[in-house]
Every structure is written in C-alpha cells, then in structure tokens.
Design a protein around this motif. Sequence first.
Motif, PDB file in Angstrom:
ATOM      1  N   ARG A  12     -31.622 119.354 -26.405  1.00  0.00           N
ATOM      2  CA  ARG A  12     -31.630 118.839 -27.273  1.00  0.00           C
ATOM      3  C   ARG A  12     -32.988 119.177 -28.252  1.00  0.00           C
ATOM      4  NH1 ARG A  12     -28.859 114.596 -30.363  1.00  0.00           N
ATOM      5  NH2 ARG A  12     -29.824 116.074 -31.603  1.00  0.00           N
ATOM      6  N   VAL A  13     -34.062 119.134 -26.594  1.00  0.00           N
ATOM      7  CA  VAL A  13     -35.574 119.095 -27.170  1.00  0.00           C
ATOM      8  C   VAL A  13     -36.058 120.219 -26.191  1.00  0.00           C
ATOM      9  CG1 VAL A  13     -38.165 117.562 -27.064  1.00  0.00           C
ATOM     10  CG2 VAL A  13     -35.482 116.929 -27.447  1.00  0.00           C
ATOM     11  N   ASP A  14     -37.230 121.082 -26.518  1.00  0.00           N
ATOM     12  CA  ASP A  14     -37.651 122.047 -25.569  1.00  0.00           C
ATOM     13  C   ASP A  14     -38.331 121.174 -24.969  1.00  0.00           C
ATOM     14  OD1 ASP A  14     -38.834 124.481 -24.178  1.00  0.00           O
ATOM     15  OD2 ASP A  14     -38.953 125.273 -26.111  1.00  0.00           O
ATOM     16  N   MET A  15     -38.106 120.114 -23.370  1.00  0.00           N
ATOM     17  CA  MET A  15     -38.936 119.648 -22.786  1.00  0.00           C
ATOM     18  C   MET A  15     -39.614 120.134 -21.378  1.00  0.00           C
ATOM     19  SD  MET A  15     -35.568 116.793 -21.582  1.00  0.00           S
ATOM     20  CE  MET A  15     -36.790 116.006 -20.392  1.00  0.00           C
ATOM     21  N   GLY A  16     -39.253 121.919 -21.877  1.00  0.00           N
ATOM     22  CA  GLY A  16     -39.561 123.101 -20.119  1.00  0.00           C
ATOM     23  C   GLY A  16     -41.371 123.730 -21.492  1.00  0.00           C
ATOM     24  N   ALA A  17     -40.843 123.452 -22.282  1.00  0.00           N
ATOM     25  CA  ALA A  17     -42.705 124.417 -23.006  1.00  0.00           C
ATOM     26  C   ALA A  17     -43.624 122.844 -23.258  1.00  0.00           C
ATOM     27  CB  ALA A  17     -41.776 124.385 -24.760  1.00  0.00           C
ATOM     28  N   GLU A  18     -43.023 121.590 -23.056  1.00  0.00           N
ATOM     29  CA  GLU A  18     -44.014 120.580 -23.508  1.00  0.00           C
ATOM     30  C   GLU A  18     -44.580 120.053 -22.333  1.00  0.00           C
ATOM     31  OE1 GLU A  18     -44.589 118.569 -25.416  1.00  0.00           O
ATOM     32  OE2 GLU A  18     -43.373 119.909 -27.428  1.00  0.00           O
ATOM     33  N   ALA A  19     -43.717 120.410 -20.640  1.00  0.00           N
ATOM     34  CA  ALA A  19     -44.425 120.034 -19.302  1.00  0.00           C
ATOM     35  C   ALA A  19     -45.034 121.593 -19.691  1.00  0.00           C
ATOM     36  CB  ALA A  19     -43.318 120.236 -18.734  1.00  0.00           C
ATOM     37  N   ILE A  20     -45.137 122.454 -19.799  1.00  0.00           N
ATOM     38  CA  ILE A  20     -45.580 123.754 -19.556  1.00  0.00           C
ATOM     39  C   ILE A  20     -47.166 123.762 -20.458  1.00  0.00           C
ATOM     40  CG2 ILE A  20     -45.946 126.474 -20.399  1.00  0.00           C
ATOM     41  CD1 ILE A  20     -42.846 126.920 -19.285  1.00  0.00           C
ATOM     42  N   ASP A  21     -46.895 123.809 -21.449  1.00  0.00           N
ATOM     43  CA  ASP A  21     -48.097 123.398 -22.292  1.00  0.00           C
ATOM     44  C   ASP A  21     -49.554 122.344 -21.639  1.00  0.00           C
ATOM     45  OD1 ASP A  21     -49.477 123.641 -25.039  1.00  0.00           O
ATOM     46  OD2 ASP A  21     -49.497 121.390 -25.110  1.00  0.00           O
ATOM     47  N   GLU A  22     -48.598 120.887 -21.236  1.00  0.00           N
ATOM     48  CA  GLU A  22     -49.338 119.877 -20.673  1.00  0.00           C
ATOM     49  C   GLU A  22     -49.807 120.966 -18.702  1.00  0.00           C
ATOM     50  OE1 GLU A  22     -49.575 116.852 -21.789  1.00  0.00           O
ATOM     51  OE2 GLU A  22     -51.201 116.623 -20.231  1.00  0.00           O
ATOM     52  N   LEU A  23     -49.258 121.228 -18.739  1.00  0.00           N
ATOM     53  CA  LEU A  23     -49.619 122.274 -16.351  1.00  0.00           C
ATOM     54  C   LEU A  23     -50.586 123.015 -17.483  1.00  0.00           C
ATOM     55  CD1 LEU A  23     -46.247 122.518 -15.404  1.00  0.00           C
ATOM     56  CD2 LEU A  23     -48.049 121.021 -14.925  1.00  0.00           C
ATOM     57  N   ARG A  24     -50.397 123.642 -18.593  1.00  0.00           N
ATOM     58  CA  ARG A  24     -51.466 124.692 -18.514  1.00  0.00           C
ATOM     59  C   ARG A  24     -52.788 123.823 -19.429  1.00  0.00           C
ATOM     60  NH1 ARG A  24     -47.600 128.063 -21.962  1.00  0.00           N
ATOM     61  NH2 ARG A  24     -47.449 129.736 -20.409  1.00  0.00           N
TER      62      ARG A  24
END
Length: 153
Positions: A12-24
Amino acid sequence: MKVGVADTTFARVDMGAEAIDELRRHASVAIERYTVPGVKDLPVASKILLEERKCDIVIALGMPGGKEKDRMCAHEASQGLIRAQLMTNKHIIEVFVHEDEAENDSELAWLAKRRAREHAENAVLLIQHPERLVKQAGTGQRQGFEDAGPARQ
Ligand SMILES: Cc1nc2c(=O)[nH]c(=O)nc-2n(C[C@H](O)[C@H](O)[C@H](O)CO)c1C
C-alpha cells in the motif's frame, strides 16, 4: 554495481520508488526494477534479477497484510527468498513491512518509506563498503523504527 529492486502491487506504499530514490544518491549504482503482484512472487523475481539481469544484490520489498493467511504467505515468501539466496550465493535483502506494525495509514507510509530507504543503504554497504557494516556490528541497528542500541552492561 547493479542493484535489483523487486517490489509488489499488493503493498500500500510505493516502497520500490523509495528504495530507488535512495539508491540514486549513489552515482555508481545501476538499478533494475521488477514489480510483481505479491510477496510470494518475490523469490523468482529476485532470482531472475540476480541470474539473468546480472544484479549484484537484490532488495525485495513487500507488505504482508494483517490476516493470518497473509502472515502465512509472508513466511512462505521469506523461505523462498532464503532459498533463492542459497541457490545464487548472493544477498537478497528482505524488506517486509507488516501492515499491522503501524497504528494508522500515515504511520504505515512513514515506516515503509524509512525501512525501504535504510535497507537500500544497507545493500550498498554490503556490496561496496562491507567494512562500514563491521563497524556497526552489535550496535542494535533497526530499519524503520528507532535503533535498539547496544545492550547496557
Ligand atoms: C493471502 C495473500 N496475502 C498477501 C500479502 O499479505 N501480501 C502480499 O504481498 N501478497 C499476498 N498474496 C499474494 C501472493 O503473494 C501472490 O502474489 C499470489 O499468490 C500470486 O502468486 C496473498 C495471496
């Protein structure tokens, strides 16, 4: 370094987008994303990311619901993720946020985002700077809620 990000539409939360933003934030990291319906689909997605898409490590993000059948699903998914690690000899960082860990939706969103980001950082450390994790050994690190800290002796 290439990091695989496997995530789910069930969450229910876009966890993938958060991880990707951090990785970037780490310029030297390439990212490959693979989104599946639910947590039980994460093991094969992670294995494909490691073997076919040549990732060095995978972050597998999912959100088990609060019902007993969801807990069972999460346990099965965890076992699959462990098997996939043993089959590939590579790390898959399991980032599960159980829906009932949070009191309400806003806490759930905060927790899922923070845990995803902290584990993204862990994935980079595991591959690029393992010595920094050694320095944190025994310090009671937690991802999401506050760190537990070292035991008072
Ligand atoms: C009961 C159930 N609970 C969850 C859950 O709590 N979290 C989740 O991400 N996925 C759940 N799923 C879906 C399965 O993980 C999987 O996507 C389907 O069984 C299709 O393979 C199912 C079927």
